[in-house]
Design an enzyme around this catalytic site. Structure first.
Site, mmCIF file in Angstrom:
data_model
loop_
_atom_site.group_PDB
_atom_site.id
_atom_site.type_symbol
_atom_site.label_atom_id
_atom_site.label_comp_id
_atom_site.label_asym_id
_atom_site.label_seq_id
_atom_site.Cartn_x
_atom_site.Cartn_y
_atom_site.Cartn_z
ATOM 1 N N CYS A 171 -1.048 7.653 -1.634
ATOM 2 C CA CYS A 171 -1.476 7.716 -3.034
ATOM 3 C C CYS A 171 -1.983 9.111 -3.378
ATOM 4 C CB CYS A 171 -2.570 6.690 -3.290
ATOM 5 S SG CYS A 171 -2.028 4.983 -3.113
ATOM 6 N N GLU B 295 -4.063 10.875 -0.830
ATOM 7 C CA GLU B 295 -4.666 11.360 0.402
ATOM 8 C C GLU B 295 -4.125 12.753 0.741
ATOM 9 O OE1 GLU B 295 -3.321 8.393 -0.310
ATOM 10 O OE2 GLU B 295 -3.665 6.988 1.321
#
Length: 545
Positions: free
Chosen positions: A186, A188
């Protein structure tokens, strides 16, 4: 994958796809990211264009075929896991833009073609990200804004000004690796090809820790003793007493979480070594160590703190109404929480409306969020993961803010028991950000960026009409440049009408292709659980900047 490098643009794209497929057959597949694909593929593209064996249109077709292949991969999750990862995000991310080793803005024809592929297809995969910096070009930003306006929830934006330097200073990442950062899953953050980041090592529910602190360590939902009995809201004579107890409660559960972390990582070493992944992560072969045993150059583990917005609003309400202004007694507020505000509706209204909320650029409120985010981050520095690397923190929820809310009783911010926590990770609680999108940026900018080195997430929602004019698109570009200047690490947008979402919930057969930004990923709206659909519908919608 062969001994010779790709010879053409088409071969390079094929190699990326085969690598992706093989890595997703391994247990640590989410560690792989195509990363800055526009930078990797550009030399092949440029050479083929110059030789006359490839046109821009043919290159776009190849990319769009790759985009279609990405959408053929679907994870199988059990029912409980699906609550936390609703919409089944695949966990890979393509980044475009950014800076080079000399801090120059870098984008190319392929950056624009990646955006064009998303514009044409509008599918939920791959998760497309744009890296912005203070010198980002007008052309790239306007091309990205055009895609945003179409409502697929992509691209999302990352801020080099907020990410690169903290990576170097806080995590000890080498400068060349920090400048070449990519994104996994997502939001990270990762270095490129030399890191096992273990991005979703754990999620820590700060609001549950506060609930236990206020109620003798007992769960408001089950009445069971699950935390330390440090007293209750009735026994803390000062706000500082409450904060001291809250710190101890957090420390207690962090110790338990870290013990579990070691067991999980040891189990991966013993039962799930990943040989192929180890061959494509730098230093594993040189060290003779599998990536699960610390073979990578960087061995990080990321812990998400959930959910700062609710925590800030709760602490602000207690501080102002209970201790400073004494408008609500400690006894009455504790009773109201225990009764889920039944019979205390007037008090609930006061908690919701009498105290300023995070997301409205109110300094003392926003600084409460930074205080507790930094406290949590500093505690993580006391631990080392089982691979010998550091822990760092993130502020994103995937879709865990819904099931985590189901495990939290009524809270002092006026939220009823079982209701979702705030979405995103840095986002305000929906409906409480009343001063517009720029005020939200200013509130989020007060969070220390060292707290989001595992990724931070800011959600916003705009009406499609805003983007219908050139003036609207130019305003939006200025808004993104303010995002860069304020050093907010991440932002993403849903562009959708509330009426369309409501109709999609009632008539899903008419909206099968409607995509929505859930957290750091896009999913089909009609495939989401009803509670998550409701939460997305209720998010604040902006008409202007």
């Amino acid at each position: 994958l062969s001994k010779r490098p790709p010879e053409t643009f088409h071969e390079a794209v094929q190699s990326l796809w085969f690598l992706f497929v093989i890595l997703h057959m391994e247990s640590n597949a989410s560690s792989f990211s195509p990363g800055r694909m526009d930078q990797y593929l550009y030399p092949y593209y440029q050479r083929d264009i110059e030789k006359g064996i490839l046109t821009k249109q043919e290159a776009l077709e190849i990319l769009e075929c790759l985009w279609l292949k990405f959408n053929q991969v679907v994870y199988l999750r059990n029912q409980n896991s699906a609550k936390y990862f609703a919409g089944f995000p695949i966990g890979f991310n393509i980044a475009i833009g950014g800076v080079d080793e000399k801090e120059n803005d870098t984008y190319n024809d392929l950056s624009l073609l990646c955006l064009k592929a998303q514009e044409h297809l509008g599918l939920p995969q791959p998760n497309l990200s744009v890296r912005l910096n203070k010198n980002s070009s007008h052309e790239l930003m306007q091309a990205a804004i055009k895609v945003v306006s179409l409502g697929s929830g992509m691209p999302q934006f990352f801020n080099d000004e907020a990410i690169i330097q903290p990576m170097i200073e806080d995590l000890g990442i080498e400068e060349k690796d920090a400048r070449n950062y990519a994104i996994v899953g997502c939001v990270e953050l990762t270095t490129h090809g030399n890191n096992l980041g273990w991005s979703d090592a754990a999620m820590f529910n700060l609001n549950k820790a506060l609930e236990l602190t206020l109620n003798h360590g007992k769960c408001l939902l089950t009445k069971q003793q699950i935390g330390l009995d440090l007293g209750s809201l009735e026994t803390y004579q000062t706000y500082q007493d409450l904060e001291n107890a809250f710190q101890k409660q957090i420390d207690y559960f962090i110790d338990k979480m870290m013990a579990a972390e070691k067991i999980v990582e040891k189990a991966h070493q013993d039962y799930l070594p990943t040989a192929f992944l180890s061959t494509v992560i730098d230093d594993c072969l040189e060290k003779g160590l599998d990536v699960t045993k610390g073979g990578a150059k960087y061995n990080l583990s990321g812990i998400q703190m959930i959910q700062v917005a609710n925590l800030v609003d709760s602490l602000a309400a207690i501080k102002q109404l209970v201790y400073d202004d004494k408008m609500i007694s400690q006894h009455d507020l504790l009773n109201a929480l225990q009764e889920d505000f039944k019979g205390y509706e007037i008090m609930q209204t006061m908690l919701l409306n009498k105290v300023p909320k995070y997301g409205n650029d109110v300094k003392w409120v926003d600084e409460l969020g930074n205080q507790w985010a930094c406290y949590f981050r500093e505690k993580m520095k006391c631990y080392t993961n089982y691979r010998g690397g550091p822990y760092h923190t993130g502020m994103y929820t995937v879709s865990a803010h819904v099931p985590m809310g189901e495990n939290v009783g009524a809270s002092p911010d006026g939220r009823n028991a079982l209701k979702p926590l705030a979405d995103g990770g840095m986002s305000p609680v929906y409906g409480r950000d009343l001063q517009g999108p720029t005020a939200v940026l200013k509130s989020v900018s007060k969070l220390n960026n060292s707290c989001t080195m595992n990724g931070g997430l800011l959600n916003m929602k705009f009406l499609p009409e805003f983007f219908k004019t050139e003036t609207g698109c130019l305003k939006f570009e200025n808004f993104l440049r303010a995002f860069v200047d304020l050093k907010v690490p991440h932002i993403q947008f849903n562009v959708v009408r509330k009426e369309d979402l409501l109709d999609a919930k009632v008539h899903p057969e008419n909206h099968q292709s409607l995509t929505i930004r859930v957290a750091g990923y896009t999913a089909y709206f009609v495939e989401l659980a009803g509670k998550l659909q409701d939460e997305i519908i209720e998010r604040t919608t902006y008409e202007n900047i």
